[in-house]
Design a protein around this motif. Structure first.
Motif, PDB file in Angstrom:
ATOM      1  N   ARG A 493     -54.227-119.108  54.385  1.00  0.00           N
ATOM      2  CA  ARG A 493     -55.619-118.679  54.587  1.00  0.00           C
ATOM      3  C   ARG A 493     -56.373-119.053  53.314  1.00  0.00           C
ATOM      4  O   ARG A 493     -56.321-118.335  52.330  1.00  0.00           O
ATOM      5  N   VAL A 494     -57.019-120.190  53.374  1.00  0.00           N
ATOM      6  CA  VAL A 494     -57.594-120.726  52.144  1.00  0.00           C
ATOM      7  C   VAL A 494     -58.957-120.107  51.857  1.00  0.00           C
ATOM      8  O   VAL A 494     -59.754-119.888  52.765  1.00  0.00           O
ATOM      9  N   THR A 495     -59.181-119.809  50.601  1.00  0.00           N
ATOM     10  CA  THR A 495     -60.477-119.313  50.151  1.00  0.00           C
ATOM     11  C   THR A 495     -61.053-120.321  49.178  1.00  0.00           C
ATOM     12  O   THR A 495     -60.340-120.826  48.324  1.00  0.00           O
ATOM     13  N   VAL A 496     -62.341-120.615  49.348  1.00  0.00           N
ATOM     14  CA  VAL A 496     -63.022-121.445  48.367  1.00  0.00           C
ATOM     15  C   VAL A 496     -63.875-120.513  47.534  1.00  0.00           C
ATOM     16  O   VAL A 496     -64.653-119.732  48.077  1.00  0.00           O
ATOM     17  N   THR A 497     -63.702-120.575  46.233  1.00  0.00           N
ATOM     18  CA  THR A 497     -64.443-119.641  45.404  1.00  0.00           C
ATOM     19  C   THR A 497     -65.148-120.396  44.283  1.00  0.00           C
ATOM     20  O   THR A 497     -64.987-121.600  44.134  1.00  0.00           O
ATOM     21  N   SER A 498     -65.945-119.666  43.508  1.00  0.00           N
ATOM     22  CA  SER A 498     -66.680-120.330  42.436  1.00  0.00           C
ATOM     23  C   SER A 498     -65.975-120.094  41.102  1.00  0.00           C
ATOM     24  O   SER A 498     -65.162-119.185  40.957  1.00  0.00           O
ATOM     25  N   GLN A 499     -66.331-120.916  40.133  1.00  0.00           N
ATOM     26  CA  GLN A 499     -65.767-120.805  38.798  1.00  0.00           C
ATOM     27  C   GLN A 499     -65.966-119.399  38.228  1.00  0.00           C
ATOM     28  O   GLN A 499     -65.056-118.795  37.682  1.00  0.00           O
ATOM     29  N   HIS A 500     -67.184-118.863  38.426  1.00  0.00           N
ATOM     30  CA  HIS A 500     -67.493-117.523  37.922  1.00  0.00           C
ATOM     31  C   HIS A 500     -66.537-116.480  38.480  1.00  0.00           C
ATOM     32  O   HIS A 500     -66.015-115.649  37.772  1.00  0.00           O
ATOM     33  N   PHE A 501     -66.363-116.550  39.802  1.00  0.00           N
ATOM     34  CA  PHE A 501     -65.499-115.578  40.449  1.00  0.00           C
ATOM     35  C   PHE A 501     -64.090-115.704  39.915  1.00  0.00           C
ATOM     36  O   PHE A 501     -63.409-114.712  39.669  1.00  0.00           O
ATOM     37  N   LEU A 502     -63.650-116.946  39.743  1.00  0.00           N
ATOM     38  CA  LEU A 502     -62.293-117.152  39.287  1.00  0.00           C
ATOM     39  C   LEU A 502     -62.105-116.567  37.887  1.00  0.00           C
ATOM     40  O   LEU A 502     -61.093-115.940  37.594  1.00  0.00           O
ATOM     41  N   GLU A 503     -63.110-116.748  37.045  1.00  0.00           N
ATOM     42  CA  GLU A 503     -63.002-116.216  35.683  1.00  0.00           C
ATOM     43  C   GLU A 503     -62.905-114.689  35.711  1.00  0.00           C
ATOM     44  O   GLU A 503     -62.092-114.100  35.013  1.00  0.00           O
ATOM     45  N   VAL A 504     -63.732-114.079  36.539  1.00  0.00           N
ATOM     46  CA  VAL A 504     -63.667-112.615  36.649  1.00  0.00           C
ATOM     47  C   VAL A 504     -62.281-112.214  37.131  1.00  0.00           C
ATOM     48  O   VAL A 504     -61.648-111.305  36.596  1.00  0.00           O
ATOM     49  N   LYS A 505     -61.803-112.942  38.127  1.00  0.00           N
ATOM     50  CA  LYS A 505     -60.512-112.588  38.703  1.00  0.00           C
ATOM     51  C   LYS A 505     -59.397-112.658  37.659  1.00  0.00           C
ATOM     52  O   LYS A 505     -58.604-111.720  37.514  1.00  0.00           O
ATOM     53  N   ILE A 506     -59.357-113.754  36.917  1.00  0.00           N
ATOM     54  CA  ILE A 506     -58.294-113.918  35.921  1.00  0.00           C
ATOM     55  C   ILE A 506     -58.366-112.796  34.890  1.00  0.00           C
ATOM     56  O   ILE A 506     -57.359-112.173  34.560  1.00  0.00           O
ATOM     57  N   ALA A 507     -59.596-112.498  34.435  1.00  0.00           N
ATOM     58  CA  ALA A 507     -59.745-111.470  33.403  1.00  0.00           C
ATOM     59  C   ALA A 507     -59.339-110.102  33.935  1.00  0.00           C
ATOM     60  O   ALA A 507     -58.626-109.342  33.267  1.00  0.00           O
ATOM     61  N   VAL A 508     -59.773-109.787  35.170  1.00  0.00           N
ATOM     62  CA  VAL A 508     -59.458-108.467  35.723  1.00  0.00           C
ATOM     63  C   VAL A 508     -57.958-108.340  35.976  1.00  0.00           C
ATOM     64  O   VAL A 508     -57.347-107.310  35.684  1.00  0.00           O
ATOM     65  N   LEU A 509     -57.343-109.401  36.469  1.00  0.00           N
ATOM     66  CA  LEU A 509     -55.906-109.317  36.745  1.00  0.00           C
ATOM     67  C   LEU A 509     -55.119-109.136  35.444  1.00  0.00           C
ATOM     68  O   LEU A 509     -54.100-108.451  35.426  1.00  0.00           O
ATOM     69  N   ARG A 510     -55.626-109.716  34.365  1.00  0.00           N
ATOM     70  CA  ARG A 510     -54.934-109.550  33.086  1.00  0.00           C
ATOM     71  C   ARG A 510     -54.992-108.076  32.655  1.00  0.00           C
ATOM     72  O   ARG A 510     -53.996-107.496  32.229  1.00  0.00           O
ATOM     73  N   ILE A 511     -56.149-107.464  32.829  1.00  0.00           N
ATOM     74  CA  ILE A 511     -56.293-106.053  32.454  1.00  0.00           C
ATOM     75  C   ILE A 511     -55.427-105.174  33.353  1.00  0.00           C
ATOM     76  O   ILE A 511     -54.741-104.262  32.921  1.00  0.00           O
ATOM     77  N   LYS A 512     -55.418-105.524  34.631  1.00  0.00           N
ATOM     78  CA  LYS A 512     -54.631-104.778  35.606  1.00  0.00           C
ATOM     79  C   LYS A 512     -53.144-104.857  35.243  1.00  0.00           C
ATOM     80  O   LYS A 512     -52.435-103.858  35.256  1.00  0.00           O
ATOM     81  N   GLU A 513     -52.698-106.037  34.914  1.00  0.00           N
ATOM     82  CA  GLU A 513     -51.297-106.262  34.557  1.00  0.00           C
ATOM     83  C   GLU A 513     -50.908-105.400  33.352  1.00  0.00           C
ATOM     84  O   GLU A 513     -49.837-104.796  33.323  1.00  0.00           O
ATOM     85  N   ALA A 514     -51.832-105.312  32.364  1.00  0.00           N
ATOM     86  CA  ALA A 514     -51.547-104.521  31.164  1.00  0.00           C
ATOM     87  C   ALA A 514     -51.383-103.052  31.536  1.00  0.00           C
ATOM     88  O   ALA A 514     -50.479-102.364  31.054  1.00  0.00           O
ATOM     89  N   VAL A 515     -52.239-102.568  32.432  1.00  0.00           N
ATOM     90  CA  VAL A 515     -52.158-101.168  32.843  1.00  0.00           C
ATOM     91  C   VAL A 515     -50.846-100.918  33.582  1.00  0.00           C
ATOM     92  O   VAL A 515     -50.147 -99.929  33.357  1.00  0.00           O
ATOM     93  N   GLU A 516     -50.509-101.865  34.439  1.00  0.00           N
ATOM     94  CA  GLU A 516     -49.367-101.673  35.316  1.00  0.00           C
ATOM     95  C   GLU A 516     -48.048-101.763  34.562  1.00  0.00           C
ATOM     96  O   GLU A 516     -47.168-100.921  34.688  1.00  0.00           O
ATOM     97  N   ARG A 517     -47.942-102.802  33.726  1.00  0.00           N
ATOM     98  CA  ARG A 517     -46.674-103.055  33.052  1.00  0.00           C
ATOM     99  C   ARG A 517     -46.502-102.193  31.826  1.00  0.00           C
ATOM    100  O   ARG A 517     -45.467-101.605  31.596  1.00  0.00           O
TER     101      ARG A 517
END
Ligand SMILES: Nc1nc2c(ncn2[C@@H]2O[C@H](COP(=O)(O)OP(=O)(O)OP(=O)(O)O)[C@@H](O)[C@H]2O)c(=O)[nH]1
Ligand SMILES: [Mg+2]
Length: 1020
Positions: A493-517
């Motif tokens: 299920r392919v999603t096409v997204t924008s550079q901005h969204f991708l940057e937010v996603k990467i940053a948020v997932l990094r913060i999420k990972e820190a909380v989780e791990r």
């Protein structure tokens, strides 16, 4: 960006700066129409001169042209009207009518020349009519929530409707040749819909900004598009079908062959910050007309390239997410295997609570169209207590890993069979799956490899068997290989997204990972806190609106959850598993209810009297936030209902009610129909219990594990019971007390069937078979069995005569348009559910502001039966809001006995509500012998009204009938009153009353949010 640039062709600055509600091109493309507060205006293209103004007294919410361009249609309240374009006059009949507000309209011309009108309402119905031919109308009971958008394919062969519910079944597509709609789930909900010119593709815009494109012939998602900021309010394909245009805060245009962005416009003309921008695509050219700032209208020539071009600086990024689940009985080793797959470590786990989710980097890949494929691994708790929660998350799997304990010597595969049944989809197919023997270091199964492979073939486990140990790593690489090959087989299920969204996603997932791990940082943050955290990274995004849209996209993929508190602040829950875990804990607690009622006291929950592990370490505010969010989730999914019990509210989980019905029954009943329901039946029974219980006509009087009963009048009951249920099948029988009037039965049956129609299930109704000779009613199950076997008769169990069987009736998704009573009740039930959800917000606000629940006395004219009923309902609805109500019939039932005590209690009530009617005024004036009470009340009110402003504010005049001058005593006439005269606005007015009784401002964000919930009619 593109080689040709879009161009502004025309800007119409209207004198009237109010924002138009809708816009539409005429079929010949020489004019366009807008609708709004003053009516409909028609403008010439390309001059921009106003050609016609069709003034109306009321707001016109939607506008569309008839396909031949002789009429313009406008939606006003619950009606659709037509105006002749030649004379400018309104036709003297309505084109369409529904029970609730008309929410969307569309027109089309069928190949046979018929011109059709499709319109939908806040009541969840969709109506299809022939504009000029027969007056026959088809009514489709599409949803149990308001419809937000409709569309018809150009040839009229298919049409669609959607609702904004974020999770499931928010889109339905009908074909002209079938009565049944195909239901689909758009992540994020539906706000706008359009068909491609060839009618084979449908695009759906969501309230959060993403767009899903689906193949209508099979319901498959072709692509998801991200990038628009705020809701997509209009969506259109260009006339040649080669581009898709979305209107949100800006304008986005994608190529339909590559799904890359062709153009994105955010300049001053394309901005539409205020309210919902509307847009319409020219019928034959690549020209878009849209509403802009200050009520202006802008026409763009999109100037799109003739062929897909490699756009320089293209920021579109493609990615896909695939969902893998670990399932199997408790203790087989799912979580341990999960952490081996994800971290390549052997970690000891507690038995899983609810569910959790990891990103499985080991299987991430990049495929040939530069699509990054991301794999998420879901780990579900195996204990049976959690199954209610699981059923909400098992959809859309790309691969299932079915675990069993290899060291179990007796019947190791029994658990697997259960999970195979759970995983089967409604069409009986299985998702790709691998059978995994776990904990192989502790022992191997007493089954041969051949036997295990055969088991896989027989049960549709597509990718065979592998033996593993999380401890020794045995079989892990093989398991990864099998999983990867299972995933390769499923369409991404392919999603096409924008550079901005991708940057937010990467940053948020990094913060999420820190909380989780590492457990560092908070799992719940306000959006602003998160922006601050993200902005310390280089990949800074400072525009909060873009950030929030990107977060919503992450929410649609399940990475985070968004919730808002009673003050209207948005929070991000970085670990959505916490919410699921909390939901599971609450269900477990309800299950422990000592009386087997499957219920909890809401106050105990909100005041923190239960200890839930998910809330450990959170501040008091965060705890409340989580609890409120989970309660709203349950209410929204109809998994629970709120019932008031005095000043208390109970949260009842009908699925958990396991008290059996007592054997003895005071009223004899007769059954009158059986329903065999198949398909997605998991929540059918509790949802029916909840929905029927919220209608005005039927008050739920009792419910047990498999029964629900409703009281209609003294000694008169209607009810239904679940006579059998298995996976994917439930049988329901409806009954009423012997001798009840037919009218009651018809209303009950009508509502019952209408609620069933709105669910994604297949329903057959079997009538009761009664012997013609001895009138003995035959055993229901025998009748069903005989019909299923294809027999046309049964032999009477009493006298042996032959009874002819009638064929079962299939309940289709639409009915003739003769069900206005049923519609009204439907609407009430739905709004009542919204009211309950709105109250969660108000009570949270009162609690956060430290406002105690007020006591309240209701003063009304005694002796008028209709008024008394109304007042009692008002008292019930106030109690639901946490207000403790002093009502004569409740508190002074032995009237006369303790009037003086009662009156002294009135004197201490915090608030007095006065129900103004001409009868009330009269009683007040005459002070006859029944007048002791009225007179005493009058005196007490008089004392308050002659005090200072604070004292006056404790009296709340409520106008039920008549004019203020004829319904209130003189002292009250000038006071601001709440006007309850229009019954259709009851719940909105109720909200006003509740907030003023609490002394809460109506401008508080929580109150506005609550009002929004009631007005949109959606539970969450
Ligand atoms: N020796 C050995 N023990 C294992 C292995 N995998 C899991 N275990 C143990 O088996 C027990 C259950 O494992 P879990 O991973 O918690 O089981 P689960 O399937 O997630 O259970 P629920 O969460 O209750 O559904 C734990 O004590 C683990 O340490 C393995 O490969 N070898
Ligand atoms: Mg586990």
């Amino acid at each position: 960006m593109a080689e040709k640039e879009p161009q502004v062709l025309l800007v119409v600055q209207r004198e009237d700066r109010t924002h138009p509600s809708a816009i539409a091109w005429a079929p010949d493309g020489t004019t366009f129409a807008i609708s709004g507060h003053t009516g409909i205006e028609i403008y010439d293209f390309p001059t921009g001169d106003m050609r016609l103004r069709l003034a109306t007294e009321n707001f016109v919410g939607r506008v569309a042209f008839d396909p031949l361009g002789t009429l313009v249609c406008g939606a006003v309240g619950a009606s659709v009207y037509g105006w002749s374009l030649e004379s400018g006059r309104r036709l003297d009949f309505t084109l369409g009518q529904s029970a609730g507000q008309v929410t969307a309209i569309a027109t089309a011309e069928r190949p046979d020349g018929a011109r059709i009108l499709l319109h939908s309402g806040s009541d969840g119905n969709v109506f299809l009519r022939d504009l000029f031919g027969s007056r026959d109308v088809l009514r489709f009971a599409a949803f149990s929530e308001p419809v937000s958008a409709v569309a018809i394919a150009a040839d009229g062969e298919r049409w669609a409707a959607g609702n904004p519910r974020p999770d499931s079944q928010n889109l339905v597509v009908y074909r002209a040749t079938s009565d049944h709609g195909a239901y689909m789930s758009i992540p994020g909900g539906t706000q706008s819909i359009c068909f491609s010119p060839d009618g084979r593709t449908i695009a759906v815009g969501t309230p959060s900004g993403s767009v899903s494109v689906l193949d209508v012939t099979n319901g498959r998602t072709l692509i998801s598009l991200e990038g628009p900021v705020d809701g997509v309010t209009s969506l259109a394909f260009t006339p040649d079908g080669r581009h898709l245009v979305a209107r949100s805060r800006g304008i986005h245009v994608w190529s339909c062959s590559t799904w890359r962005l062709a153009t994105a416009l955010f300049d001053q003309h394309a901005r539409g910050l205020w309210r919902q921008p509307a847009a319409s695509m020219h019928p034959s050219r690549e020209i878009l007309v849209t509403t802009g700032l200050d009520g202006r209208l802008v026409v763009f020539d999109l100037n799109l390239p003739n062929r897909p071009v490699a756009v320089t600086g293209d920021l579109s990024i493609r990615y896909a997410t695939k969902k893998v689940a670990l399932v199997g009985d408790s203790g087989v080793g799912k979580s341990t295997l999960g952490s081996r797959l994800v971290y390549d470590e052997f970690i000891l786990h507690e038995s899983t609570h609810g569910q959790r989710f990891w990103i499985l980097d080991a299987l991430a890949a990049e495929d040939q169209d530069d699509t990054t494929v991301e794999v998420v691994l879901w780990d579900f708790a195996g204990q049976p207590e959690y199954r209610l929660v699981h059923s909400l998350f098992l959809d859309g799997l790309d691969c299932a890993l079915l675990l069993f304990d290899a060291s179990n010597q007796e019947d190791p595969l029994r658990g697997v069979e259960f999970w195979v049944r759970k995983l089967r989809r409604t069409d009986d197919s299985m998702p790709p799956a691998v059978l995994v023997g776990a904990r192989a270091d502790r022992g191997t199964p007493n089954l041969t490899y051949g036997e295990l492979q055969r088991f896989c073939t027989e049960h549709g486990i597509s990718h065979g068997y592998v033996s593993t140990s999380a401890k020794t790593r045995e079989g892990i690489e093989e398991l990864k290989r099998l999983t990867a090959s299972a995933l390769a087989a499923s369409e991404p299920r392919v999603t096409v997204t924008s550079q901005h969204f991708l940057e937010v996603k990467i940053a948020v997932l990094r913060i999420k990972e820190a909380v989780e791990r590492e457990g560092s940082g908070k799992p719940i943050l306000t959006v602003d806190e998160l922006i601050t955290l993200v902005n310390t990274d280089e990949a800074a995004t400072r525009d909060a609106a873009v950030f929030v849209s990107a977060l919503r996209a992450l929410r649609n993929h399940g990475y985070v959850e968004l919730v808002s508190d009673s003050r209207g602040r948005d929070f991000v829950v970085l670990l959505p598993d916490l919410l699921v875990g909390l939901a599971s804990s609450i269900v477990l607690e309800a299950r422990r209810n000592p009386r087997g009622l499957g219920a909890l006291r809401e106050a105990d929950l909100l005041e923190g009297r239960y200890s839930f592990p998910e809330l450990d370490g959170l501040s008091a505010d965060e705890r409340r936030l989580m609890l409120d969010a989970v309660i709203l989730l349950f209410l929204g999914r109809k998994a629970c209902l709120r019932e008031s019990l005095g000043a208390d509210a109970l949260l009842v989980f009908p699925a958990l009610i396991n008290q059996s019905r007592p054997e003895s029954r005071s009223v004899p009943v007769e059954e009158f129909a059986t329903y065999r329901v198949t398909g997605d039946v998991a929540n059918v029974f509790p949802a029916l219990v909840v929905l029927l219980g919220y209608t005005n006509a039927f008050r739920r009087s009792n419910q047990w594990r498999d029964h629900a009963e409703y009281e209609v009048g003294p000694g008169e009951i209607c009810g239904f019971r679940r006579s059998s249920h298995a996976d994917g099948l439930v049988e329901l029988v409806i009954y009423q007390s012997a001798g009840s009037p037919d009218s009651v039965r018809m209303l009950f049956q009508g509502l019952f069937e209408d609620f069933l129609r709105r669910r994604n299930v297949h329903v057959l109704r079997y009538p009761l078979a009664r012997c013609g000779q001895c009138s003995f009613a035959q055993e229901r199950s025998t009748v069903v069995r005989r019909v299923l076997e294809g027999r046309t008769f049964v032999i009477c169990e009493e006298c042996g005569s032959r009874i002819q069987l009638t064929t079962p009736v299939e309940l289709s998704g639409h009915t003739a348009d003769d069900a206005s009573m049923v519609d009204q009740e439907q609407l009430t039930a739905r709004i009542r559910i919204s009211y309950q959800a709105a109250l969660v917000k108000i009570k949270a606000l009162a609690r956060d502001n430290g406002l105690a629940a007020p006591t309240c006395f209701i003063s009304y004219a005694w002796g008028l039966a209709d008024d008394a009923r109304w007042v009692e309902q008002l008292a019930v609805d106030l109690s639901d809001a946490g207000v403790s109500v002093l009502l004569d019939v409740w508190d002074n039932s032995a009237a006369g006995a303790s009037i003086s005590r009662f009156i002294s209690e009135i004197a201490t009530a915090d608030r007095i509500i006065v129900i103004g009617t001409p009868g009330y005024r009269e009683k007040h004036e005459t002070r006859d012998e029944a007048g002791t009470m009225v007179a005493a009340e009058g005196d007490l009110i008089g004392v308050r009204m002659t005090g200072g402003e604070t004292s006056k504010k404790t009296v709340h005049p409520v106008l039920l009938r008549g004019l203020p001058s004829e319904s209130f005593p003189p002292l009250l006439q000038g006071r601001v009153h709440i006007d309850f005269r229009d019954p259709s606005r009851y719940f909105g007015k109720m909200l006003d009353l509740v907030t003023s009784v609490y002394g809460i401002s109506r401008r508080e964000p929580a109150v506005l949010a609550a009002r929004n919930i009631i007005e949109s009619g959606t539970p969450v």
